[in-house]
Design an enzyme around this catalytic site. Structure first.
Site: not given
Ligand code: AMP
Length: 136
Positions: A86, A99, A101, A93-94, A32
């Site tokens: 998430n 995915h 974690h 969830q961003s 991450d």
């Molecule tokens: P979520 O909030 O569960 O959707 O987690 C998305 C995760 O993706 C976050 O922890 C971000 O830091 C990570 N993330 C987003 N873009 C990238 C990327 N290009 N490389 C590595 N991690 C990423």
């Protein structure tokens, strides 16, 4: 089954560089970019599914969870690890590509009701099972 606007689809297709930890036919795992723990790895299927609210095949779900153990071995998480998934807006969830974690490398507290509820926009309306107000 790819979404051309999805950043994780691009990572799965090697179109965006990452710190790769593991890869097989179905999934890829990478560090991450904003780690919350000394070890913070994301496991993503190469096919696109928005999250657990999508129709993710059981084979894919099971495989991604199985791969957490491989990640733990690769990263030396001999004392255990936390998996986190998430789903959707309320879980913050961003990235809308399913995915998992994998977090580890130190002791993580167990989240309690109070801590979780504090972040809710309706925190003042959250009660415990006995009807007592938890926050707000
Ligand atoms: P979520 O909030 O569960 O959707 O987690 C998305 C995760 O993706 C976050 O922890 C971000 O830091 C990570 N993330 C987003 N873009 C990238 C990327 N290009 N490389 C590595 N991690 C990423």
């Amino acid at each position: 089954m790819k979404d051309e606007n999805c950043i994780f689809c691009k990572i799965g297709a090697h179109e965006i560089p990452t710190k790769k930890v593991y890869e097989d036919d179905m999934c890829i795992a990478f560090d991450d970019m904003e780690p919350l723990m000394p070890v913070h790895v994301l496991i993503i299927p190469k096919d696109h599914y928005t999250g657990l609210d999508d129709d993710v095949p059981e084979e894919v779900l099971g495989h991604c969870l199985k791969v957490t153990k491989k990640i733990a071995e690769i990263k030396g998480l001999t004392n255990g690890w936390r998996t986190l998934i998430n789903t959707g807006h309320d879980a913050s969830q961003s990235v809308r590509h399913f995915h998992v974690h994998v977090l580890g490398g130190g002791l993580m507290p167990r989240p309690n009701d109070q801590d979780w509820g504090r972040f809710a926009t309706n925190a003042d309306k959250i009660y415990d099972k006995d009807g007592n107000k938890i926050c707000g």
